[in-house]
Design a protein around this motif. Structure first.
Motif, PDB file in Angstrom:
ATOM      1  N   UNK A  25       0.840  -1.143  -0.075  1.00  0.00           N
ATOM      2  CA  UNK A  25       0.044  -0.027   0.195  1.00  0.00           C
ATOM      3  C   UNK A  25       0.953   1.279  -0.034  1.00  0.00           C
ATOM      4  N   UNK A  26       0.167   2.526  -0.509  1.00  0.00           N
ATOM      5  CA  UNK A  26       0.881   3.499  -0.351  1.00  0.00           C
ATOM      6  C   UNK A  26       2.048   3.877  -1.557  1.00  0.00           C
ATOM      7  N   UNK A  27       1.919   3.299  -2.521  1.00  0.00           N
ATOM      8  CA  UNK A  27       2.608   3.304  -3.718  1.00  0.00           C
ATOM      9  C   UNK A  27       2.138   2.626  -4.906  1.00  0.00           C
ATOM     10  N   UNK A  28       2.825   2.966  -5.985  1.00  0.00           N
ATOM     11  CA  UNK A  28       2.341   2.396  -7.359  1.00  0.00           C
ATOM     12  C   UNK A  28       3.058   0.856  -7.639  1.00  0.00           C
ATOM     13  N   UNK A  29       2.138  -0.154  -7.023  1.00  0.00           N
ATOM     14  CA  UNK A  29       2.808  -1.537  -6.962  1.00  0.00           C
ATOM     15  C   UNK A  29       3.358  -1.972  -8.213  1.00  0.00           C
ATOM     16  N   UNK A  30       2.859  -1.712  -9.502  1.00  0.00           N
ATOM     17  CA  UNK A  30       3.222  -2.183 -10.659  1.00  0.00           C
ATOM     18  C   UNK A  30       4.672  -1.701 -10.987  1.00  0.00           C
ATOM     19  N   UNK A  31       5.077  -0.640 -10.336  1.00  0.00           N
ATOM     20  CA  UNK A  31       6.277   0.156 -10.645  1.00  0.00           C
ATOM     21  C   UNK A  31       7.414  -0.583  -9.854  1.00  0.00           C
ATOM     22  N   UNK A  32       7.159  -1.623  -9.144  1.00  0.00           N
ATOM     23  CA  UNK A  32       8.155  -2.170  -8.355  1.00  0.00           C
ATOM     24  C   UNK A  32       8.325  -3.739  -8.471  1.00  0.00           C
ATOM     25  N   UNK A  33       9.613  -3.815  -8.640  1.00  0.00           N
ATOM     26  CA  UNK A  33      10.085  -5.330  -8.538  1.00  0.00           C
ATOM     27  C   UNK A  33       9.915  -5.893  -7.197  1.00  0.00           C
ATOM     28  N   UNK A  34       9.512  -7.154  -7.002  1.00  0.00           N
ATOM     29  CA  UNK A  34       9.208  -7.556  -5.914  1.00  0.00           C
ATOM     30  C   UNK A  34      10.217  -8.861  -5.491  1.00  0.00           C
ATOM     31  N   UNK A  90      12.846 -23.376   7.349  1.00  0.00           N
ATOM     32  CA  UNK A  90      12.384 -22.608   8.359  1.00  0.00           C
ATOM     33  C   UNK A  90      13.014 -21.540   8.490  1.00  0.00           C
ATOM     34  N   UNK A  91      12.367 -20.308   8.586  1.00  0.00           N
ATOM     35  CA  UNK A  91      12.825 -18.959   8.647  1.00  0.00           C
ATOM     36  C   UNK A  91      11.733 -17.992   8.887  1.00  0.00           C
ATOM     37  N   UNK A  92      12.380 -16.566   9.138  1.00  0.00           N
ATOM     38  CA  UNK A  92      11.347 -15.634   8.967  1.00  0.00           C
ATOM     39  C   UNK A  92      11.449 -15.196   7.494  1.00  0.00           C
ATOM     40  N   UNK A  93      10.230 -14.959   6.946  1.00  0.00           N
ATOM     41  CA  UNK A  93      10.359 -14.704   5.410  1.00  0.00           C
ATOM     42  C   UNK A  93       9.842 -13.063   5.290  1.00  0.00           C
ATOM     43  N   UNK A  94      10.520 -12.412   4.617  1.00  0.00           N
ATOM     44  CA  UNK A  94      10.239 -11.112   4.230  1.00  0.00           C
ATOM     45  C   UNK A  94      10.116 -10.698   3.117  1.00  0.00           C
ATOM     46  N   UNK A  95       9.114  -9.729   2.672  1.00  0.00           N
ATOM     47  CA  UNK A  95       8.511  -9.325   1.526  1.00  0.00           C
ATOM     48  C   UNK A  95       9.627  -7.974   1.173  1.00  0.00           C
ATOM     49  N   UNK A  96      10.203  -7.808   0.074  1.00  0.00           N
ATOM     50  CA  UNK A  96      10.771  -6.578  -0.330  1.00  0.00           C
ATOM     51  C   UNK A  96      10.267  -6.201  -1.783  1.00  0.00           C
ATOM     52  N   UNK A  97      10.229  -4.722  -1.746  1.00  0.00           N
ATOM     53  CA  UNK A  97       9.875  -3.840  -2.929  1.00  0.00           C
ATOM     54  C   UNK A  97      11.010  -2.977  -3.357  1.00  0.00           C
ATOM     55  N   UNK A  98      11.348  -3.097  -4.916  1.00  0.00           N
ATOM     56  CA  UNK A  98      12.138  -2.236  -5.147  1.00  0.00           C
ATOM     57  C   UNK A  98      11.625  -1.285  -6.378  1.00  0.00           C
ATOM     58  N   UNK A  99      12.058  -0.049  -6.281  1.00  0.00           N
ATOM     59  CA  UNK A  99      12.002   0.932  -7.422  1.00  0.00           C
ATOM     60  C   UNK A  99      13.090   1.512  -7.980  1.00  0.00           C
ATOM     61  N   UNK A 100      13.542   0.866  -9.183  1.00  0.00           N
ATOM     62  CA  UNK A 100      14.910   1.266  -9.477  1.00  0.00           C
ATOM     63  C   UNK A 100      15.049   3.017  -9.919  1.00  0.00           C
ATOM     64  N   UNK A 101      13.903   3.380 -10.418  1.00  0.00           N
ATOM     65  CA  UNK A 101      13.991   4.740 -10.875  1.00  0.00           C
ATOM     66  C   UNK A 101      14.103   6.028  -9.878  1.00  0.00           C
ATOM     67  N   UNK A 102      13.501   5.432  -8.628  1.00  0.00           N
ATOM     68  CA  UNK A 102      13.811   6.539  -7.479  1.00  0.00           C
ATOM     69  C   UNK A 102      14.600   6.107  -6.299  1.00  0.00           C
ATOM     70  N   UNK A 103      15.157   4.667  -6.796  1.00  0.00           N
ATOM     71  CA  UNK A 103      16.265   4.007  -5.801  1.00  0.00           C
ATOM     72  C   UNK A 103      15.613   3.880  -4.529  1.00  0.00           C
ATOM     73  N   UNK A 104      14.342   3.216  -4.271  1.00  0.00           N
ATOM     74  CA  UNK A 104      13.819   3.118  -3.209  1.00  0.00           C
ATOM     75  C   UNK A 104      13.513   1.587  -2.881  1.00  0.00           C
TER      76      UNK A 104
END
Length: 117
Positions: A25-34, A90-104
């Motif tokens: 939430x809070x962004x343009x999801x389709x712009x991010x590699x996940x 077995x581990x803690x699984x984390x989700x990551x999003x990356x927007x290359x254009x704004x380096x976020x």
């Protein structure tokens, strides 16, 4: 201001399956590699799988053939289908999003997956 929230973790027996979800939430999801990462106790965080804005996918060798990453841009959600689970998953699984254009980069708080033998 992107926020990621993982869900779907739990306790499962070896050989079983589990599907993780990451809602954005809070962004343009389709712009991010996940991506999905995981971190086991006493170990460093490792990359598990990734999916680009075009839908292309990549997997770590340890999970290739067992895990499948997918995304639903209409729902702003990325998934990780985990089959043939092993205790070493077995581990803690984390989700990551990356927007290359704004380096976020954005991270979720994680969801715990425990696989019993």
């Amino acid at each position: 201001q992107v926020q990621l929230v993982e869900s779907g973790g739990g306790l499962v027996q070896a050989g079983g399956s589990l599907r993780l979800s990451c809602a954005a939430s809070g962004g343009i999801f389709s712009s991010n590699a996940m991506s999905w990462y995981r971190q086991a106790p006493g170990k460093q965080r490792e990359w598990v799988a990734g999916i680009g804005t075009s839908g292309s996918t990549n997997y770590a060798g340890s999970v290739k053939g067992r895990f499948t990453i997918s995304r639903d841009n209409a729902k702003n959600t990325v998934y990780l289908q985990m089959n043939s689970l092993k205790p070493e998953d077995t581990a803690m699984y984390y989700c990551n999003g990356r927007n290359e254009l704004i380096r976020a980069n954005y991270w979720g708080k994680g969801t715990l997956v425990t696989v019993s033998s």
